[in-house]
Design an enzyme around this catalytic site. Structure first.
Site, PDB file in Angstrom:
ATOM      1  N   PHE A 299      -6.614  -3.756  10.615  1.00  0.00           N
ATOM      2  CA  PHE A 299      -6.546  -2.153  10.075  1.00  0.00           C
ATOM      3  C   PHE A 299      -7.276  -2.107   8.891  1.00  0.00           C
ATOM      4  CE2 PHE A 299      -1.737  -2.505  10.321  1.00  0.00           C
ATOM      5  CZ  PHE A 299      -1.552  -3.092   8.880  1.00  0.00           C
TER       6      PHE A 299
ATOM      7  N   HIS B  99       5.422   1.787   5.130  1.00  0.00           N
ATOM      8  CA  HIS B  99       6.421   1.254   4.349  1.00  0.00           C
ATOM      9  C   HIS B  99       6.375  -0.174   4.013  1.00  0.00           C
ATOM     10  CE1 HIS B  99       9.835  -0.002   7.637  1.00  0.00           C
ATOM     11  NE2 HIS B  99       8.571  -0.667   7.907  1.00  0.00           N
TER      12      HIS B  99
END
Length: 336
Positions: free
Chosen positions: A228, A246
């Protein structure tokens, strides 16, 4: 609370690691699974788990004193409601996470918390000379433990997410960094006319097939391997990022988000599923989770405003925030 009671309460907190490690051992041995049909003696459990009878009894009685198991006078043990969450076959199982949290490399990173607090640097990298993702890549047995924990946690939050948010509005849902597909499989199972795309690293998605087979949705999901940071597949009108942002700092997250921005349809939505930090003196789960991000992957949990600024920097706008439970909120985001 007087001074003596305050000291006793603090002592209990200081010794919390002992309870945590004992739970990890019980989870690794599968004690709760052996007790799911009723009580057993510590001797029976020792035979079933190939452990030392007296040492196992000492472990079980300690956990019974903490409310995980119940001990009868004949040294037999049964599950309490809390201990029931250590079963591997329940929706909100904590067993896989308990095993992960007790792994030596995980504990070592937390042992270097002082280094992170003193320097702002990642404790895991300080302890091992490399990032946690690289370490797991070199230790596939640890990747198995981690992936199992993430799959179990995804199953645990899937019902809450689906109860809080209507996915019926989408024809194609893509879970980016979706692991072995537990959340996406449940979304597709609840929405029969929908198609899905699971996108993650090759070694992760290679294990996703059985998850979609078990949910009877394999014919409606494309499993795609990739990175990604480089690009995200096109074709979805909803992109899900669950517990991804996170793990990383802001600059790295902007790279991930811009990959999603390039792939998303003009009328599409990005759904960021994360814990949102509460105001001062509240929300211990997310705030200790933030410390875990500091010492393990080197990321952080964020406030709603910090998420807004991060998304604006990536050419998105926050349309809505839906609280789905104590550990997760759904940030509904639109491209601009």
């Amino acid at each position: 609370m007087d001074e003596r009671d305050a000291a006793a309460e603090l002592q209990k907190m200081v010794n919390g690691f002992q309870v945590s490690q004992a739970i990890c051992v019980a989870a690794t041995l599968g004690i709760a699974d052996h007790l799911k049909d009723g009580k057993r003696s510590s001797g029976e459990l020792a035979v079933l788990t190939n452990t030392h009878p007296q040492a196992l009894y000492r472990l079980l009685r300690a956990l019974a004193s903490a409310g995980v198991f119940h001990e009868a006078k004949d040294r037999s043990f049964s599950l309490t409601p809390v201990g029931g969450a250590l079963r591997s076959d329940v929706q909100h199982s904590v067993a896989s996470w308990a095993i992960l949290a007790g792994r030596p490399y995980f504990r070592q990173a937390w042992s270097d918390l002082l280094h992170s607090v003193s320097t702002g640097e990642n404790a895991f990298r300080h302890a091992y000379g490399k990032g946690v993702w690289e370490y797991r890549g070199e230790h596939p047995e640890e990747s198995v433990v981690f992936d199992r924990a993430m799959t179990a946690m995804s199953r645990g939050v899937a019902a809450a997410v689906l109860a809080a948010y209507d996915f019926r509005q989408f024809s194609v849902v893509m879970d980016v960094g979706g692991g072995q597909g537990a959340l996406l499989a449940e979304i597709l199972r609840r929405n029969p006319g929908q198609r899905g795309i699971l996108f993650d690293q090759p070694q992760v998605v290679a294990k996703a097939g059985p998850v979609f087979d078990a949910a009877a949705v394999a014919d409606r999901c494309d499993i795609v391997a990739g990175d990604f940071f480089v690009s995200v597949p096109e074709g979805a009108d909803a992109i899900v990022l669950k517990w991804i942002l996170h793990d990383w700092d802001d600059d790295t997250n902007i790279r991930i988000l811009k990959s999603c921005r390039r792939a998303i349809r003009p009328e599409g939505k990005l759904l960021v599923l994360e814990s949102i930090l509460a105001p001062p003196n509240e929300g211990a789960v997310a705030k200790f989770g933030d410390l875990n991000m500091l010492v393990m992957p080197g990321g952080q949990e964020r406030t709603a405003e910090e998420f807004r600024l991060l998304l604006v920097a990536s050419d998105f706008r926050v349309a809505n925030i839906v609280e789905a439970g104590p550990r997760i909120s759904i940030i509904e985001v639109e491209p601009v």
